[in-house]
Scaffold this motif. Sequence first.
Motif, PDB file in Angstrom:
ATOM      1  N   ASP A 117      45.973  39.004  28.105  1.00  0.00           N
ATOM      2  CA  ASP A 117      45.584  40.340  27.653  1.00  0.00           C
ATOM      3  C   ASP A 117      45.546  41.294  28.845  1.00  0.00           C
ATOM      4  OD1 ASP A 117      44.729  42.275  25.816  1.00  0.00           O
ATOM      5  OD2 ASP A 117      42.625  41.900  26.279  1.00  0.00           O
ATOM      6  N   ASP A 118      46.057  42.506  28.669  1.00  0.00           N
ATOM      7  CA  ASP A 118      45.989  43.569  29.676  1.00  0.00           C
ATOM      8  C   ASP A 118      46.521  43.138  31.044  1.00  0.00           C
ATOM      9  OD1 ASP A 118      45.413  46.149  30.550  1.00  0.00           O
ATOM     10  OD2 ASP A 118      43.366  45.634  31.148  1.00  0.00           O
ATOM     11  N   PRO A 119      47.709  42.550  31.116  1.00  0.00           N
ATOM     12  CA  PRO A 119      48.229  42.126  32.422  1.00  0.00           C
ATOM     13  C   PRO A 119      48.363  43.311  33.373  1.00  0.00           C
ATOM     14  CG  PRO A 119      49.967  42.086  30.755  1.00  0.00           C
ATOM     15  CD  PRO A 119      48.677  42.292  30.023  1.00  0.00           C
ATOM     16  N   GLY A 120      47.892  43.119  34.595  1.00  0.00           N
ATOM     17  CA  GLY A 120      47.960  44.175  35.597  1.00  0.00           C
ATOM     18  C   GLY A 120      46.889  45.237  35.451  1.00  0.00           C
ATOM     19  N   GLY A 121      45.987  45.083  34.472  1.00  0.00           N
ATOM     20  CA  GLY A 121      44.934  46.070  34.254  1.00  0.00           C
ATOM     21  C   GLY A 121      43.736  45.844  35.153  1.00  0.00           C
ATOM     22  N   TYR A 122      42.633  46.511  34.805  1.00  0.00           N
ATOM     23  CA  TYR A 122      41.409  46.415  35.591  1.00  0.00           C
ATOM     24  C   TYR A 122      40.431  45.420  34.971  1.00  0.00           C
ATOM     25  CZ  TYR A 122      42.730  50.690  38.080  1.00  0.00           C
ATOM     26  OH  TYR A 122      43.386  51.616  38.848  1.00  0.00           O
ATOM     27  N   CYS A 123      39.735  44.670  35.815  1.00  0.00           N
ATOM     28  CA  CYS A 123      38.581  43.903  35.353  1.00  0.00           C
ATOM     29  C   CYS A 123      37.448  44.870  35.035  1.00  0.00           C
ATOM     30  CB  CYS A 123      38.129  42.935  36.443  1.00  0.00           C
ATOM     31  SG  CYS A 123      39.343  41.671  36.837  1.00  0.00           S
ATOM     32  N   SER A 124      36.428  44.385  34.340  1.00  0.00           N
ATOM     33  CA  SER A 124      35.276  45.235  34.056  1.00  0.00           C
ATOM     34  C   SER A 124      34.608  45.679  35.344  1.00  0.00           C
ATOM     35  CB  SER A 124      34.280  44.494  33.170  1.00  0.00           C
ATOM     36  OG  SER A 124      34.870  44.172  31.927  1.00  0.00           O
ATOM     37  N   GLY A 125      34.459  44.774  36.292  1.00  0.00           N
ATOM     38  CA  GLY A 125      33.851  45.131  37.565  1.00  0.00           C
ATOM     39  C   GLY A 125      34.105  44.082  38.614  1.00  0.00           C
ATOM     40  N   VAL A 126      34.131  44.508  39.876  1.00  0.00           N
ATOM     41  CA  VAL A 126      34.120  43.533  40.959  1.00  0.00           C
ATOM     42  C   VAL A 126      32.752  42.853  40.977  1.00  0.00           C
ATOM     43  CG1 VAL A 126      34.283  43.214  43.454  1.00  0.00           C
ATOM     44  CG2 VAL A 126      35.851  44.786  42.289  1.00  0.00           C
ATOM     45  N   LEU A 127      31.695  43.645  40.789  1.00  0.00           N
ATOM     46  CA  LEU A 127      30.358  43.105  40.556  1.00  0.00           C
ATOM     47  C   LEU A 127      29.834  43.636  39.233  1.00  0.00           C
ATOM     48  CD1 LEU A 127      27.617  41.793  41.210  1.00  0.00           C
ATOM     49  CD2 LEU A 127      27.031  43.896  42.450  1.00  0.00           C
TER      50      LEU A 127
ATOM     51  N   ARG B 207      42.622  37.241  31.921  1.00  0.00           N
ATOM     52  CA  ARG B 207      41.874  37.746  30.766  1.00  0.00           C
ATOM     53  C   ARG B 207      42.494  37.225  29.474  1.00  0.00           C
ATOM     54  NH1 ARG B 207      38.824  42.606  29.939  1.00  0.00           N
ATOM     55  NH2 ARG B 207      39.749  43.649  31.722  1.00  0.00           N
ATOM     56  N   ALA B 208      41.722  36.435  28.737  1.00  0.00           N
ATOM     57  CA  ALA B 208      42.141  36.042  27.391  1.00  0.00           C
ATOM     58  C   ALA B 208      41.953  37.228  26.449  1.00  0.00           C
ATOM     59  CB  ALA B 208      41.331  34.848  26.917  1.00  0.00           C
ATOM     60  N   ALA B 209      42.562  37.170  25.273  1.00  0.00           N
ATOM     61  CA  ALA B 209      42.498  38.294  24.337  1.00  0.00           C
ATOM     62  C   ALA B 209      41.055  38.664  24.021  1.00  0.00           C
ATOM     63  CB  ALA B 209      43.245  37.940  23.050  1.00  0.00           C
ATOM     64  N   GLY B 210      40.685  39.899  24.282  1.00  0.00           N
ATOM     65  CA  GLY B 210      39.365  40.410  23.971  1.00  0.00           C
ATOM     66  C   GLY B 210      38.255  39.971  24.904  1.00  0.00           C
ATOM     67  N   ALA B 211      38.589  39.229  25.957  1.00  0.00           N
ATOM     68  CA  ALA B 211      37.559  38.676  26.836  1.00  0.00           C
ATOM     69  C   ALA B 211      37.088  39.703  27.857  1.00  0.00           C
ATOM     70  CB  ALA B 211      38.085  37.441  27.553  1.00  0.00           C
ATOM     71  N   HIS B 212      35.913  39.440  28.380  1.00  0.00           N
ATOM     72  CA  HIS B 212      35.306  40.218  29.450  1.00  0.00           C
ATOM     73  C   HIS B 212      35.659  39.510  30.753  1.00  0.00           C
ATOM     74  CE1 HIS B 212      31.916  41.899  31.827  1.00  0.00           C
ATOM     75  NE2 HIS B 212      31.904  42.855  30.925  1.00  0.00           N
ATOM     76  N   CYS B 213      35.997  40.230  31.810  1.00  0.00           N
ATOM     77  CA  CYS B 213      36.260  39.527  33.067  1.00  0.00           C
ATOM     78  C   CYS B 213      35.759  40.334  34.257  1.00  0.00           C
ATOM     79  CB  CYS B 213      37.734  39.164  33.218  1.00  0.00           C
ATOM     80  SG  CYS B 213      38.876  40.524  33.423  1.00  0.00           S
TER      81      CYS B 213
ATOM     82  N   ILE C  18      27.498  36.915  50.204  1.00  0.00           N
ATOM     83  CA  ILE C  18      28.927  37.178  50.013  1.00  0.00           C
ATOM     84  C   ILE C  18      29.370  38.038  51.184  1.00  0.00           C
ATOM     85  CG2 ILE C  18      30.642  38.203  48.472  1.00  0.00           C
ATOM     86  CD1 ILE C  18      28.725  37.681  46.151  1.00  0.00           C
ATOM     87  N   HIS C  19      30.088  37.438  52.151  1.00  0.00           N
ATOM     88  CA  HIS C  19      30.389  38.193  53.370  1.00  0.00           C
ATOM     89  C   HIS C  19      31.806  37.950  53.879  1.00  0.00           C
ATOM     90  CE1 HIS C  19      28.401  34.806  56.077  1.00  0.00           C
ATOM     91  NE2 HIS C  19      28.873  34.309  54.947  1.00  0.00           N
ATOM     92  N   TYR C  20      32.421  39.080  54.271  1.00  0.00           N
ATOM     93  CA  TYR C  20      33.741  39.113  54.893  1.00  0.00           C
ATOM     94  C   TYR C  20      34.838  38.538  53.986  1.00  0.00           C
ATOM     95  CZ  TYR C  20      30.845  40.263  58.869  1.00  0.00           C
ATOM     96  OH  TYR C  20      29.923  40.870  59.675  1.00  0.00           O
ATOM     97  N   ASN C  21      34.790  38.924  52.723  1.00  0.00           N
ATOM     98  CA  ASN C  21      35.794  38.496  51.752  1.00  0.00           C
ATOM     99  C   ASN C  21      36.641  39.669  51.296  1.00  0.00           C
ATOM    100  OD1 ASN C  21      34.588  35.667  51.142  1.00  0.00           O
ATOM    101  ND2 ASN C  21      32.866  37.054  50.819  1.00  0.00           N
ATOM    102  N   THR C  22      37.811  39.360  50.742  1.00  0.00           N
ATOM    103  CA  THR C  22      38.580  40.325  49.961  1.00  0.00           C
ATOM    104  C   THR C  22      38.248  40.090  48.495  1.00  0.00           C
ATOM    105  OG1 THR C  22      40.391  40.380  51.563  1.00  0.00           O
ATOM    106  CG2 THR C  22      40.881  41.135  49.331  1.00  0.00           C
ATOM    107  N   LEU C  23      37.688  41.114  47.840  1.00  0.00           N
ATOM    108  CA  LEU C  23      37.231  41.009  46.448  1.00  0.00           C
ATOM    109  C   LEU C  23      37.944  42.081  45.634  1.00  0.00           C
ATOM    110  CD1 LEU C  23      33.442  40.871  47.355  1.00  0.00           C
ATOM    111  CD2 LEU C  23      34.848  38.897  46.763  1.00  0.00           C
ATOM    112  N   THR C  24      38.824  41.673  44.732  1.00  0.00           N
ATOM    113  CA  THR C  24      39.558  42.646  43.931  1.00  0.00           C
ATOM    114  C   THR C  24      39.292  42.426  42.450  1.00  0.00           C
ATOM    115  OG1 THR C  24      41.578  41.299  43.748  1.00  0.00           O
ATOM    116  CG2 THR C  24      41.374  42.716  45.687  1.00  0.00           C
ATOM    117  N   GLY C  25      39.285  43.527  41.708  1.00  0.00           N
ATOM    118  CA  GLY C  25      38.995  43.469  40.276  1.00  0.00           C
ATOM    119  C   GLY C  25      40.183  43.866  39.434  1.00  0.00           C
ATOM    120  N   PHE C  26      41.256  43.096  39.520  1.00  0.00           N
ATOM    121  CA  PHE C  26      42.469  43.357  38.760  1.00  0.00           C
ATOM    122  C   PHE C  26      42.843  42.129  37.926  1.00  0.00           C
ATOM    123  CE2 PHE C  26      42.728  45.968  42.587  1.00  0.00           C
ATOM    124  CZ  PHE C  26      42.907  47.235  42.036  1.00  0.00           C
ATOM    125  N   VAL C  27      43.388  42.382  36.752  1.00  0.00           N
ATOM    126  CA  VAL C  27      43.836  41.315  35.858  1.00  0.00           C
ATOM    127  C   VAL C  27      45.206  40.828  36.322  1.00  0.00           C
ATOM    128  CG1 VAL C  27      44.385  40.734  33.465  1.00  0.00           C
ATOM    129  CG2 VAL C  27      42.540  42.348  33.963  1.00  0.00           C
TER     130      VAL C  27
END
Length: 257
Positions: free
Chosen positions: A196-206, A161-167, A181-190
């Motif tokens: 920006d926000d290291p170790g935080g949450y992404c806006s969404g996995v989807l 995540r760049a400063a102020g960006a959406h991810c 999209i099948h049989y994957n590991t999908l995680t929503g973490f920065v």
Amino acid sequence: MSIAQIITEDDYGEAGARPLVAERPVAATTGPRYSTNQVMTGPQAMVAIKASIPEADGKKYLRRTLITGTLDLSSTGADALVFEDCVLDAGQDTYYGVLSNVAPTGPWIEFRQCELTGGSAATLRGGYMRILRCDVHHGGDLVKPYYGMEIWASWLHDNYRAAGAHCDTVQIVAGCDGLTIHYNTLTGFVSLDSEDDPGGYCSGVLQTGPVSATVGPVAWTGNWISGGRYAIRGSSAQGGGNSITQVFRDNRFTPNS
């Protein structure tokens, strides 16, 4: 980069008949099985693979190559190509890692056991490609699909995540007819090294809204999903009257990963 376990060709199956995956894909089972032994820019890689001799399956291969910058697949003759055990490192100064906006006349391009990383906007953008047992990470968004695409048995993680960006892990705004999209590991973490926000949450996995056109059908099957401020976000009410068709079946949701 980790060197993934060596698997046999039969373990890929084929489009529409992939093997079931019983355990979540992780570093040990995704990404390159062998270290790279040559370096090319994205344009050089496209010239090299299109100039290669078709193998027994009729496809052209590029193997064990570190590819820098954007790999643009939207060109004449970009079909029946396979990138295998390659590393695409787009970095954070490149807008997209892999870009594919033109439907091929033959089989979709495949990435097998590749590491795909970087892209300030997205690591993967467009469609008409198959992502098979790949390690995808450090994009602003990881996948921005607009057309049919297949992602199978891969590990999508650690957005940058760049400063102020959406991810988001997967951001859908239009199209995606035939996205699987099948049989994957999908995680929503920065990522921990993010600006920006290291170790935080992404806006969404989807992230599915607001959309600008009809979406789907999209199939989500057998994935391991965790993280994101919302794991699954979006509804037809956000679509400005555009229909959204997504089917979720046999996915597993956990609060952390």
